[in-house]
Design a protein around this motif. Structure first.
Motif, PDB file in Angstrom:
ATOM      1  N   PRO A 135      31.088 -24.690  -0.119  1.00 58.30           N
ATOM      2  CA  PRO A 135      32.091 -24.436   0.926  1.00 58.30           C
ATOM      3  C   PRO A 135      31.447 -24.241   2.292  1.00 58.30           C
ATOM      4  CG  PRO A 135      32.543 -23.121  -1.037  1.00 58.30           C
ATOM      5  CD  PRO A 135      31.198 -23.747  -1.233  1.00 58.30           C
ATOM      6  N   ASP A 136      30.296 -23.561   2.314  1.00 59.51           N
ATOM      7  CA  ASP A 136      29.554 -23.345   3.566  1.00 59.51           C
ATOM      8  C   ASP A 136      28.125 -23.859   3.367  1.00 59.51           C
ATOM      9  OD1 ASP A 136      28.364 -22.567   5.887  1.00 59.51           O
ATOM     10  OD2 ASP A 136      28.887 -20.439   5.734  1.00 59.51           O
ATOM     11  N   PRO A 137      27.842 -25.088   3.770  1.00 60.30           N
ATOM     12  CA  PRO A 137      26.512 -25.663   3.540  1.00 60.30           C
ATOM     13  C   PRO A 137      25.409 -25.066   4.408  1.00 60.30           C
ATOM     14  CG  PRO A 137      27.891 -27.190   4.769  1.00 60.30           C
ATOM     15  CD  PRO A 137      28.762 -26.043   4.382  1.00 60.30           C
ATOM     16  N   SER A 138      25.749 -24.181   5.317  1.00 65.36           N
ATOM     17  CA  SER A 138      24.745 -23.611   6.218  1.00 65.36           C
ATOM     18  C   SER A 138      23.917 -22.514   5.566  1.00 65.36           C
ATOM     19  CB  SER A 138      25.417 -23.050   7.472  1.00 65.36           C
ATOM     20  OG  SER A 138      26.265 -21.940   7.148  1.00 65.36           O
ATOM     21  N   ILE A 139      24.301 -22.049   4.389  1.00 62.85           N
ATOM     22  CA  ILE A 139      23.543 -20.986   3.712  1.00 62.85           C
ATOM     23  C   ILE A 139      23.168 -21.445   2.306  1.00 62.85           C
ATOM     24  CG2 ILE A 139      24.256 -18.937   4.991  1.00 62.85           C
ATOM     25  CD1 ILE A 139      26.583 -18.589   3.089  1.00 62.85           C
ATOM     26  N   PRO A 140      22.206 -22.375   2.207  1.00 61.47           N
ATOM     27  CA  PRO A 140      21.773 -22.838   0.870  1.00 61.47           C
ATOM     28  C   PRO A 140      20.902 -21.794   0.183  1.00 61.47           C
ATOM     29  CG  PRO A 140      20.475 -23.906   2.581  1.00 61.47           C
ATOM     30  CD  PRO A 140      21.509 -23.081   3.292  1.00 61.47           C
ATOM     31  N   LEU A 141      21.393 -21.258  -0.922  1.00 61.55           N
ATOM     32  CA  LEU A 141      20.664 -20.266  -1.704  1.00 61.55           C
ATOM     33  C   LEU A 141      20.524 -20.756  -3.143  1.00 61.55           C
ATOM     34  CD1 LEU A 141      22.518 -17.012  -0.564  1.00 61.55           C
ATOM     35  CD2 LEU A 141      20.322 -17.836   0.288  1.00 61.55           C
ATOM     36  N   THR A 142      19.632 -20.113  -3.882  1.00 59.46           N
ATOM     37  CA  THR A 142      19.601 -20.362  -5.316  1.00 59.46           C
ATOM     38  C   THR A 142      20.878 -19.778  -5.939  1.00 59.46           C
ATOM     39  OG1 THR A 142      18.363 -18.305  -5.641  1.00 59.46           O
ATOM     40  CG2 THR A 142      17.096 -20.354  -5.419  1.00 59.46           C
ATOM     41  N   ALA A 143      21.107 -20.078  -7.197  1.00 55.67           N
ATOM     42  CA  ALA A 143      22.378 -19.722  -7.829  1.00 55.67           C
ATOM     43  C   ALA A 143      22.652 -18.221  -7.828  1.00 55.67           C
ATOM     44  CB  ALA A 143      22.403 -20.246  -9.264  1.00 55.67           C
ATOM     45  N   HIS A 144      21.599 -17.398  -7.927  1.00 54.74           N
ATOM     46  CA  HIS A 144      21.756 -15.948  -7.962  1.00 54.74           C
ATOM     47  C   HIS A 144      22.693 -15.508  -9.090  1.00 54.74           C
ATOM     48  CE1 HIS A 144      19.757 -15.869  -4.017  1.00 54.74           C
ATOM     49  NE2 HIS A 144      19.537 -14.589  -4.285  1.00 54.74           N
ATOM     50  N   SER A 145      22.633 -16.212 -10.202  1.00 53.93           N
ATOM     51  CA  SER A 145      23.380 -15.831 -11.400  1.00 53.93           C
ATOM     52  C   SER A 145      22.886 -16.690 -12.548  1.00 53.93           C
ATOM     53  CB  SER A 145      24.879 -16.024 -11.203  1.00 53.93           C
ATOM     54  OG  SER A 145      25.564 -15.893 -12.443  1.00 53.93           O
ATOM     55  N   ILE A 146      22.531 -16.072 -13.645  1.00 53.91           N
ATOM     56  CA  ILE A 146      22.067 -16.849 -14.792  1.00 53.91           C
ATOM     57  C   ILE A 146      23.168 -17.769 -15.300  1.00 53.91           C
ATOM     58  CG2 ILE A 146      20.266 -15.246 -15.529  1.00 53.91           C
ATOM     59  CD1 ILE A 146      22.229 -14.016 -17.505  1.00 53.91           C
ATOM     60  N   TYR A 147      24.419 -17.355 -15.164  1.00 52.87           N
ATOM     61  CA  TYR A 147      25.524 -18.151 -15.678  1.00 52.87           C
ATOM     62  C   TYR A 147      25.796 -19.360 -14.785  1.00 52.87           C
ATOM     63  CZ  TYR A 147      26.007 -13.658 -17.990  1.00 52.87           C
ATOM     64  OH  TYR A 147      25.747 -12.505 -18.679  1.00 52.87           O
ATOM     65  N   PHE A 148      25.855 -19.138 -13.485  1.00 59.06           N
ATOM     66  CA  PHE A 148      26.102 -20.258 -12.581  1.00 59.06           C
ATOM     67  C   PHE A 148      24.864 -21.151 -12.448  1.00 59.06           C
ATOM     68  CE2 PHE A 148      29.545 -17.437 -11.300  1.00 59.06           C
ATOM     69  CZ  PHE A 148      30.598 -18.332 -11.212  1.00 59.06           C
ATOM     70  N   GLN A 149      23.672 -20.571 -12.636  1.00 60.84           N
ATOM     71  CA  GLN A 149      22.466 -21.396 -12.634  1.00 60.84           C
ATOM     72  C   GLN A 149      22.479 -22.356 -13.815  1.00 60.84           C
ATOM     73  OE1 GLN A 149      18.765 -19.266 -13.072  1.00 60.84           O
ATOM     74  NE2 GLN A 149      17.512 -21.064 -12.655  1.00 60.84           N
ATOM     75  N   ALA A 150      22.785 -21.834 -15.001  1.00 65.10           N
ATOM     76  CA  ALA A 150      22.867 -22.693 -16.188  1.00 65.10           C
ATOM     77  C   ALA A 150      23.976 -23.727 -16.043  1.00 65.10           C
ATOM     78  CB  ALA A 150      23.095 -21.837 -17.438  1.00 65.10           C
ATOM     79  N   MET A 151      25.094 -23.332 -15.468  1.00 65.13           N
ATOM     80  CA  MET A 151      26.209 -24.246 -15.286  1.00 65.13           C
ATOM     81  C   MET A 151      25.858 -25.356 -14.307  1.00 65.13           C
ATOM     82  SD  MET A 151      29.925 -23.536 -13.551  1.00 65.13           S
ATOM     83  CE  MET A 151      30.318 -22.171 -14.637  1.00 65.13           C
ATOM     84  N   GLY A 152      25.289 -24.998 -13.145  1.00 71.72           N
ATOM     85  CA  GLY A 152      24.974 -25.993 -12.140  1.00 71.72           C
ATOM     86  C   GLY A 152      23.891 -26.960 -12.579  1.00 71.72           C
ATOM     87  N   GLU A 153      22.858 -26.437 -13.243  1.00 73.03           N
ATOM     88  CA  GLU A 153      21.731 -27.270 -13.638  1.00 73.03           C
ATOM     89  C   GLU A 153      22.001 -28.071 -14.902  1.00 73.03           C
ATOM     90  OE1 GLU A 153      18.197 -24.941 -13.841  1.00 73.03           O
ATOM     91  OE2 GLU A 153      18.229 -24.416 -11.713  1.00 73.03           O
ATOM     92  N   HIS A 154      22.754 -27.512 -15.840  1.00 69.28           N
ATOM     93  CA  HIS A 154      22.910 -28.151 -17.149  1.00 69.28           C
ATOM     94  C   HIS A 154      24.359 -28.338 -17.574  1.00 69.28           C
ATOM     95  CE1 HIS A 154      18.629 -27.605 -17.335  1.00 69.28           C
ATOM     96  NE2 HIS A 154      18.768 -26.302 -17.231  1.00 69.28           N
ATOM     97  N   GLY A 155      25.276 -28.097 -16.648  1.00 71.74           N
ATOM     98  CA  GLY A 155      26.676 -28.365 -16.932  1.00 71.74           C
ATOM     99  C   GLY A 155      27.302 -27.357 -17.881  1.00 71.74           C
ATOM    100  N   PHE A 156      28.540 -27.621 -18.219  1.00 73.16           N
ATOM    101  CA  PHE A 156      29.269 -26.706 -19.099  1.00 73.16           C
ATOM    102  C   PHE A 156      28.687 -26.708 -20.511  1.00 73.16           C
ATOM    103  CE2 PHE A 156      32.275 -27.724 -15.719  1.00 73.16           C
ATOM    104  CZ  PHE A 156      32.685 -26.461 -15.347  1.00 73.16           C
ATOM    105  N   MET A 157      28.130 -27.831 -20.924  1.00 76.09           N
ATOM    106  CA  MET A 157      27.489 -27.877 -22.236  1.00 76.09           C
ATOM    107  C   MET A 157      26.235 -27.001 -22.251  1.00 76.09           C
ATOM    108  SD  MET A 157      26.266 -31.199 -24.450  1.00 76.09           S
ATOM    109  CE  MET A 157      27.958 -31.776 -24.543  1.00 76.09           C
TER     110      MET A 157
END
Length: 309
Positions: free
Chosen positions: A183-205
């Protein structure tokens, strides 16, 4: 010995950080060893919190009074170190883990006295800067750091949805990905969550597999606890499985705000639970065979407490 190695390796930094917090009056943050998984103050706090249940396990197995007292001091200093990191996620993890450690422990009264007396004193001891930072948990929408994390979580959701079901791979964090999905591309951060990190990198599976590993570990630990609960010589297995569950609670809570999917300590807990379960299952199978040979059990007995943990 594996538990002891983990306790000494990470507990060293927790104890040192706790002493630093006490001596500095909590005015400075505690940081981890440079170049490691736990270099960041938040990551070190989570690691030390996850180590506390393992120290508690060693305390439950100790036979000398000085060993039990030493373990109590080590646990308090590790918690002081986590508080001294000024990590909001660590604060939530401490609260959740303390409750579950009391719930899962034998000898609940001494532990309850330590938690109810010592832990509030640690919080009172901290300066106003720590209190102000913890207050931002309630006013997260006014905190730039918290909003940056929410922005990263939304990016991970959109990425996983767009690249369903396998996600974007190991290197999704970056300006180009944020420009497309955040939503705001001006603040690129790492996922800062094990759940969203796993989701973003490896999808829902991948997220399902990640959560499933620890869900199955929890169930396996529960089966070990039930099988060994009535066996006095297997109380060590019951204690270790229970404390691994407590450590996983700390990881599940504190990890919700950290990018630590690949941190090795929770996978050591998985390994320990699996090995302990195998040991208990083998021991109960031997006892079952001995009881059958002695005529104390019928040959077709099918009890979860006899060789089928």
């Amino acid at each position: 010995w594996l538990v002891l190695v983990l306790v000494v390796s990470i507990g060293y930094y927790g104890i040192k950080g706790g002493v630093f917090t006490v001596l500095s009056g909590g005015s400075a943050r505690v940081w981890g060893p440079e170049g490691s998984f736990i270099e960041d103050n938040n990551s070190l706090a989570l690691a030390t919190i996850m180590t506390v249940p393992l120290i508690r396990y060693l305390q439950l197995q100790s036979t000398q009074r000085w060993q039990r007292h030493l373990a109590t001091v080590a646990m308090l200093l590790c918690m002081a170190s986590a508080v001294g990191s000024q990590s909001r996620g660590a604060f939530l993890a401490i609260v959740m883990m303390s409750f579950f450690m009391w719930l899962k422990s034998r000898n609940k009264l001494p532990l309850a006295l330590v938690v109810l007396v010592a832990l509030p004193l640690i919080f009172v001891f901290m300066p106003d800067s720590w209190t102000d930072r913890m207050e931002t948990i309630r006013t997260y929408d006014q905190d730039a750091s918290a909003m940056g994390r929410i922005n990263a979580w939304q990016m991970a959701w959109r990425l996983a949805t767009d690249l369903f079901p396998f996600g974007g791979g190991f290197t999704v964090a970056g300006a180009a990905v944020f420009a497309k999905y955040a939503p705001d591309p001006s603040i690129p951060l790492t996922a800062h969550s094990i759940y969203f990190q796993a989701m973003g990198e490896h999808g829902f599976m991948g997220l399902a597999l990640f959560v499933g590993i620890f869900a199955m570990t929890w169930r396996l630990a529960g089966a070990t606890i039930r099988a060994s609960k009535a066996e006095p010589d297997l109380q060590w297995a019951r204690d270790l499985a229970a404390m691994c569950q407590v450590g996983l609670i700390g990881y599940a809570t504190g990890g919700a705000f950290l990018s630590l999917v690949y941190f090795d300590l929770p996978y050591y807990l998985v390994l320990i639970v699996v090995v302990v379960n195998r040991i208990v299952a083998a021991e109960m199978a031997q006892r079952k065979q001995a009881a059958i040979a002695a005529g104390q059990l019928p040959r077709d007995v099918h009890s979860p407490y006899w060789g089928s943990v």
